[in-house]
Design a protein around this motif. Structure first.
Motif, PDB file in Angstrom:
ATOM      1  N   SER A  32       0.816  -1.213   0.000  1.00  0.00           N
ATOM      2  CA  SER A  32       0.000   0.000   0.000  1.00  0.00           C
ATOM      3  C   SER A  32       0.852   1.267   0.000  1.00  0.00           C
ATOM      4  O   SER A  32       0.476   2.273  -0.621  1.00  0.00           O
ATOM      5  CB  SER A  32      -0.950  -0.001   1.196  1.00  0.00           C
ATOM      6  OG  SER A  32      -0.230  -0.029   2.417  1.00  0.00           O
ATOM      7  N   ASP A  33       1.987   1.233   0.681  1.00  0.00           N
ATOM      8  CA  ASP A  33       2.862   2.409   0.677  1.00  0.00           C
ATOM      9  C   ASP A  33       3.336   2.719  -0.737  1.00  0.00           C
ATOM     10  O   ASP A  33       3.392   3.886  -1.150  1.00  0.00           O
ATOM     11  CB  ASP A  33       4.070   2.180   1.591  1.00  0.00           C
ATOM     12  CG  ASP A  33       3.697   2.178   3.071  1.00  0.00           C
ATOM     13  OD1 ASP A  33       2.624   2.720   3.414  1.00  0.00           O
ATOM     14  OD2 ASP A  33       4.482   1.631   3.875  1.00  0.00           O
ATOM     15  N   PHE A  49      -5.757  -5.067  -7.209  1.00  0.00           N
ATOM     16  CA  PHE A  49      -5.165  -5.227  -5.884  1.00  0.00           C
ATOM     17  C   PHE A  49      -5.312  -6.661  -5.394  1.00  0.00           C
ATOM     18  O   PHE A  49      -6.422  -7.215  -5.397  1.00  0.00           O
ATOM     19  CB  PHE A  49      -5.846  -4.307  -4.868  1.00  0.00           C
ATOM     20  CG  PHE A  49      -5.587  -2.839  -5.062  1.00  0.00           C
ATOM     21  CD1 PHE A  49      -4.537  -2.377  -5.837  1.00  0.00           C
ATOM     22  CD2 PHE A  49      -6.419  -1.902  -4.442  1.00  0.00           C
ATOM     23  CE1 PHE A  49      -4.310  -1.013  -6.007  1.00  0.00           C
ATOM     24  CE2 PHE A  49      -6.190  -0.539  -4.591  1.00  0.00           C
ATOM     25  CZ  PHE A  49      -5.137  -0.098  -5.380  1.00  0.00           C
ATOM     26  N   ASP A  50      -4.200  -7.238  -4.935  1.00  0.00           N
ATOM     27  CA  ASP A  50      -4.277  -8.508  -4.226  1.00  0.00           C
ATOM     28  C   ASP A  50      -4.674  -8.213  -2.779  1.00  0.00           C
ATOM     29  O   ASP A  50      -4.322  -7.169  -2.225  1.00  0.00           O
ATOM     30  CB  ASP A  50      -2.913  -9.211  -4.274  1.00  0.00           C
ATOM     31  CG  ASP A  50      -2.960 -10.607  -3.695  1.00  0.00           C
ATOM     32  OD1 ASP A  50      -4.066 -11.172  -3.582  1.00  0.00           O
ATOM     33  OD2 ASP A  50      -1.898 -11.129  -3.337  1.00  0.00           O
ATOM     34  N   ILE A  51      -5.420  -9.133  -2.164  1.00  0.00           N
ATOM     35  CA  ILE A  51      -5.819  -8.927  -0.768  1.00  0.00           C
ATOM     36  C   ILE A  51      -4.633  -9.135   0.163  1.00  0.00           C
ATOM     37  O   ILE A  51      -4.324  -8.287   1.006  1.00  0.00           O
ATOM     38  CB  ILE A  51      -6.976  -9.873  -0.368  1.00  0.00           C
ATOM     39  CG1 ILE A  51      -8.260  -9.481  -1.094  1.00  0.00           C
ATOM     40  CG2 ILE A  51      -7.195  -9.833   1.153  1.00  0.00           C
ATOM     41  CD1 ILE A  51      -9.452 -10.347  -0.746  1.00  0.00           C
ATOM     42  N   LYS A  56      -0.790  -3.254   4.985  1.00  0.00           N
ATOM     43  CA  LYS A  56      -2.212  -3.032   4.762  1.00  0.00           C
ATOM     44  C   LYS A  56      -2.728  -3.937   3.643  1.00  0.00           C
ATOM     45  O   LYS A  56      -2.142  -4.013   2.574  1.00  0.00           O
ATOM     46  CB  LYS A  56      -2.428  -1.568   4.414  1.00  0.00           C
ATOM     47  CG  LYS A  56      -3.858  -1.081   4.440  1.00  0.00           C
ATOM     48  CD  LYS A  56      -3.875   0.423   4.197  1.00  0.00           C
ATOM     49  CE  LYS A  56      -3.171   1.171   5.318  1.00  0.00           C
ATOM     50  NZ  LYS A  56      -3.128   2.630   5.066  1.00  0.00           N
ATOM     51  N   SER A  57      -3.832  -4.649   3.893  1.00  0.00           N
ATOM     52  CA  SER A  57      -4.369  -5.558   2.883  1.00  0.00           C
ATOM     53  C   SER A  57      -4.977  -4.787   1.719  1.00  0.00           C
ATOM     54  O   SER A  57      -5.263  -3.585   1.827  1.00  0.00           O
ATOM     55  CB  SER A  57      -5.432  -6.470   3.493  1.00  0.00           C
ATOM     56  OG  SER A  57      -6.646  -5.762   3.698  1.00  0.00           O
ATOM     57  N   GLY A  58      -5.203  -5.495   0.625  1.00  0.00           N
ATOM     58  CA  GLY A  58      -5.825  -4.866  -0.526  1.00  0.00           C
ATOM     59  C   GLY A  58      -7.203  -4.317  -0.225  1.00  0.00           C
ATOM     60  O   GLY A  58      -7.596  -3.264  -0.731  1.00  0.00           O
ATOM     61  N   ALA A  63     -10.702   0.342   0.841  1.00  0.00           N
ATOM     62  CA  ALA A  63     -11.635   1.062   1.718  1.00  0.00           C
ATOM     63  C   ALA A  63     -11.116   2.459   2.023  1.00  0.00           C
ATOM     64  O   ALA A  63     -11.882   3.439   2.036  1.00  0.00           O
ATOM     65  CB  ALA A  63     -11.857   0.265   3.004  1.00  0.00           C
ATOM     66  N   GLU A  64      -9.823   2.578   2.247  1.00  0.00           N
ATOM     67  CA  GLU A  64      -9.223   3.877   2.549  1.00  0.00           C
ATOM     68  C   GLU A  64      -9.299   4.800   1.345  1.00  0.00           C
ATOM     69  O   GLU A  64      -9.652   5.984   1.466  1.00  0.00           O
ATOM     70  CB  GLU A  64      -7.770   3.672   2.969  1.00  0.00           C
ATOM     71  CG  GLU A  64      -7.106   4.907   3.538  1.00  0.00           C
ATOM     72  CD  GLU A  64      -5.772   4.574   4.173  1.00  0.00           C
ATOM     73  OE1 GLU A  64      -5.725   4.440   5.415  1.00  0.00           O
ATOM     74  OE2 GLU A  64      -4.772   4.436   3.432  1.00  0.00           O
ATOM     75  N   LEU A  65      -8.997   4.272   0.168  1.00  0.00           N
ATOM     76  CA  LEU A  65      -9.074   5.091  -1.048  1.00  0.00           C
ATOM     77  C   LEU A  65     -10.500   5.559  -1.312  1.00  0.00           C
ATOM     78  O   LEU A  65     -10.729   6.702  -1.703  1.00  0.00           O
ATOM     79  CB  LEU A  65      -8.553   4.299  -2.244  1.00  0.00           C
ATOM     80  CG  LEU A  65      -7.044   4.056  -2.281  1.00  0.00           C
ATOM     81  CD1 LEU A  65      -6.685   3.069  -3.389  1.00  0.00           C
ATOM     82  CD2 LEU A  65      -6.286   5.365  -2.474  1.00  0.00           C
ATOM     83  N   ARG A  66     -11.472   4.673  -1.073  1.00  0.00           N
ATOM     84  CA  ARG A  66     -12.864   5.067  -1.272  1.00  0.00           C
ATOM     85  C   ARG A  66     -13.261   6.162  -0.274  1.00  0.00           C
ATOM     86  O   ARG A  66     -14.051   7.051  -0.597  1.00  0.00           O
ATOM     87  CB  ARG A  66     -13.792   3.856  -1.119  1.00  0.00           C
ATOM     88  CG  ARG A  66     -13.630   2.804  -2.228  1.00  0.00           C
ATOM     89  CD  ARG A  66     -14.015   3.355  -3.585  1.00  0.00           C
ATOM     90  NE  ARG A  66     -14.025   2.329  -4.614  1.00  0.00           N
ATOM     91  CZ  ARG A  66     -13.132   2.233  -5.590  1.00  0.00           C
ATOM     92  NH1 ARG A  66     -12.127   3.111  -5.658  1.00  0.00           N
ATOM     93  NH2 ARG A  66     -13.212   1.285  -6.497  1.00  0.00           N
ATOM     94  N   SER A  67     -12.720   6.114   0.934  1.00  0.00           N
ATOM     95  CA  SER A  67     -13.024   7.155   1.922  1.00  0.00           C
ATOM     96  C   SER A  67     -12.461   8.503   1.495  1.00  0.00           C
ATOM     97  O   SER A  67     -12.919   9.549   1.954  1.00  0.00           O
ATOM     98  CB  SER A  67     -12.473   6.771   3.297  1.00  0.00           C
ATOM     99  OG  SER A  67     -11.060   6.901   3.354  1.00  0.00           O
TER     100      SER A  67
END
Length: 217
Positions: A32-33, A49-51, A56-58, A63-67
């Protein structure tokens, strides 16, 4: 089309990357970094994105990007076979989901389908009205048979509106998807770009929803 792949398996990532780069511009991120580092200077039409990656998981990253109002279409890849992770992926905003092991042509089919659904492949000519044509590749409008050059940001804004018709688009969403992280515009700058587009294509095409954002008709 530009794709960002996040996969921490070095062998699998090399295989996928080599395959995708035969057709599309594809960048790679280990975690994620690295995704955020890429997003500082690049904009993408599709995330893959792989989970299960380091840190940080995919799903957590998505979820963070959507926020942050990043609406980039996303395909999740994973070794999980349960429906719980599938449900979670779609709940937080994934658009497709592919389980390992998979054949590379299957991934390509899913990418092409996402392209089609989201009109990612830029059309050479887009009809705005009966008298106005939009040529995003040339950054140009043709209005009453006269050619009008568009600034890069106005081109990107108009294309984003065209691809997201008849839904509320917030200021934050526009800024997140049009400007770089380190170059966010002021509200006045955004309003100036919107005003310019309205003067070119008609005020009735971009409706202001006071305190919320805009709707492109």
């Amino acid at each position: 089309m530009k794709i960002l792949l996040m996969e921490d398996d070095p062998v699998l990532s090399d295989i996928i990357l080599d395959y995708l780069q035969e057709t599309w511009h594809t960048d790679y991120a280990y975690d994620s970094d690295a995704v955020y580092e890429q997003l500082e200077s690049n904009k993408y039409d599709l995330f893959i994105f792989d989970i299960n990656v380091a840190g940080k998981s995919g799903l957590e990253l998505l979820a963070e990007l959507r926020s942050f109002n990043n609406t980039t279409p996303t395909i999740i890849i994973t070794a999980y076979t349960d429906t719980q992770h599938l449900e979670k992926a779609f709940e937080i905003g994934a658009h497709d989901y592919i389980k390992k092991p998979f054949e590379l042509p299957e991934l390509k089919v899913r990418i092409l389908n996402t392209q089609k659904l989201f009109n990612i492949e830029t059309k050479s000519e887009i009809k705005i009205t009966n008298k106005i044509l939009f040529f995003p590749n040339e950054k140009m409008l043709q209005k009453n048979n006269l050619n009008i050059s568009l600034a890069a940001k106005n081109t990107s804004l108009l294309l984003y509106f065209v691809n997201n018709q008849k839904r509320l688009i917030t200021n934050d969403e526009l800024i997140q998807n049009i400007w770089d992280f380190d170059n966010y515009p002021s509200d006045a700058t955004l309003r100036s770009h919107i005003r310019t587009l309205r003067e070119l294509i008609g005020k009735e095409k971009i409706i202001t929803i006071r305190g919320e954002g805009y709707i492109y008709e």
